[in-house]
Design a protein around this motif. Sequence first.
Motif: not given
Length: 153
Positions: A62-76
């Motif tokens: 996420p160097s340029f987006t700063l924050v990425n969200i990955y949806q999973a059993r526990l979101d990351i």
Amino acid sequence: MKFTHVSTSPDATFALAKRLGTHLHGGEIILLSGDLGAGKTLFTRGLADGVQPGLSSEVVSPSFTLVNIYQARLDIIHVDLYRLDSDEIYTLGLEDLMERDRIVVVEWAERARQFFTGDVVEITMNYLDETTRSITVETSLLSLAGIQDELTA
């Protein structure tokens, strides 16, 4: 708990992180520190695969987006602080993203270590040579107590 493991390949680094990811329950804050190219994003991919097999293919820096969200059993929540100064870090609103049913992974955590409290796992990655890394894991989380042997197997 504190231990250091020497990883001799990217695959071994991924495997260590994957084993750690299988032990996460939500609410953990994983603080990744280390030089450029030490393997922080690779480690995050392994953690993601441990949380939910197959998720690692979605993980990108996420160097340029700063924050990425990955949806999973526990979101990351995957954060990169490399390009930010301390004032900018406080305006990201990270405290709104830190919930019990999520895992927060922070690359370049040394830029704002004091910001993160609670269920913290500090991981320091040191570049030894082209394929070898020294990886130190430190935490006081009782849920991770006693897994050192499993992680480094």
